[in-house]
Design an enzyme around this catalytic site. Structure first.
Site: not given
Ligand code: DGL
Length: 326
Positions: A14, A27, A60, A93-94, A166, A282
């Site tokens: 993103t 997007y 990602s 971010t994923d 995340k 455990e």
């Molecule tokens: N599909 C997501 C990724 O590239 C887009 C979301 C993001 O980058 O936050 O991980």
């Protein structure tokens, strides 16, 4: 001669995404190339020279061992350059936490390696990408960033790869550290570390092999049958991670199927499906041959189990020691 500089390795996400409208919901990630990104940041008067390489332009969700291999190689060679102060990887971010953790466990360098992303595309109103990027440059150029392992910079927070996850699907403040919160605070004009580097000298490093063994995450649910475990083993899994209830628990028939798998040489790591799930050893773990994931969530427990197997480490005691390490 390039002089003192920071390398930028771009992968998409993103932070390079565009909606075509400042308020559009849909997007496409990975639309902006690294040259465009660098041209954009040139006006920010950042404290270092930047050199960019485009590795991919993808979300990602499509990042895995092939791209990790390229990034790993590039990080090894860049960090060996005397003039290279550090490396920034722009990333969706994923799966950023998995890439960060993989590099953290395998890069033989104390130089800063920073992952950075964005929750809002570059042309959205209130876009966070440029600020996150400027913050990442500040961290990568900071002498005190060395020895802290791979870091992730988002929403003015600096997280260590081992802690970061995340935790939200929307909003710019989407990442959390667990069990430690952020290890520092950064803005384009300030940087504060919350304590000294926790690593001294060269950490024990696992070799990265592109052919990572198949490790399956089994997500526990009420009524889960033991057959789920057997199916995973039949499919060729070389290791299993239980995303268990609470402290890494599962229905009795699943636990006994997992113990059976461990007996036949398929290591089993007990993690938790709870977001902030700490899983300690455990009493039954010795008898069952299970490994406790401690504070690692299932995705990172999976990466560590893959790395251990690829490095020929299959003794449960040595495996547990790797999960215990900070
Ligand atoms: N599909 C997501 C990724 O590239 C887009 C979301 C993001 O980058 O936050 O991980």
């Amino acid at each position: 001669m390039t002089g003192r500089h920071i390398k930028i390795f771009a992968t998409g996400g993103t932070i390079a995404g565009k909606a075509g409208s400042a308020t559009g919901r849909e997007y496409t990630p990975g639309q902006i190339g690294v040259e465009e990104l660098l041209a954009e940041v040139a006006r920010l008067d950042l404290p270092a020279r930047l050199f960019g390489t485009q590795f991919a332009s993808i979300g990602s969700e499509d990042i895995g061992p092939a791209l990790w291999h390229q990034l790993h190689r590039a990080c090894v060679s860049a960090s060996a350059e005397d003039d290279c102060l550090g490396i920034i990887i722009t990333h969706g971010t994923d799966t950023a936490e998995e890439t960060a953790f993989l590099l953290d466990q395998t890069l033989p360098t104390a130089k800063p390696v920073i992952l950075v992303g964005a929750m809002r595309p570059a042309d959205a109103v209130g876009s966070d990408g440029m600020r996150n990027f400027a913050n990442a440059v500040r961290v990568a150029a900071d002498a005190e960033a060395a020895g802290r392992g791979v870091l992730l910079v988002m929403s003015d927070h600096i997280f260590a790869a081992r802690d970061v996850r995340k935790a939200r699907t929307e909003g710019v403040d989407a990442f959390r550290g667990f069990p430690r919160g952020p290890v520092g605070h950064v803005t384009p004009t300030s940087l504060e570390w919350f304590g000294a580097p926790w690593r001294t000298g060269e950490a024990l490093r696992l070799e990265f092999h592109q052919n990572m063994p198949k490790v399956i995450i089994l997500y526990a649910y009420a009524g889960m049958p033991g057959e789920d475990v057997a199916a995973a083993v039949r499919s060729g899994a070389k290791g299993l991670v239980l995303a268990g209830f609470g402290q890494g628990n599962a229905p009795a028939e699943v636990r006994s199927a997992l113990a059976q798998a461990a007996r036949t040489g398929v290591p089993v790591v007990r993690a938790s499906r709870v977001d902030q799930g700490l899983v300690d050893r455990e009493l039954d773990d010795d008898a069952n041959g299970f490994i406790a994931a401690r504070a690692l969530g299932p995705p990172k427990a999976r990466v560590l189990l893959q790395l251990l197997l690829a490095n020929g480490i299959s003794d449960p005691v040595r495996m547990q020691a790797a999960f215990d390490r900070r």
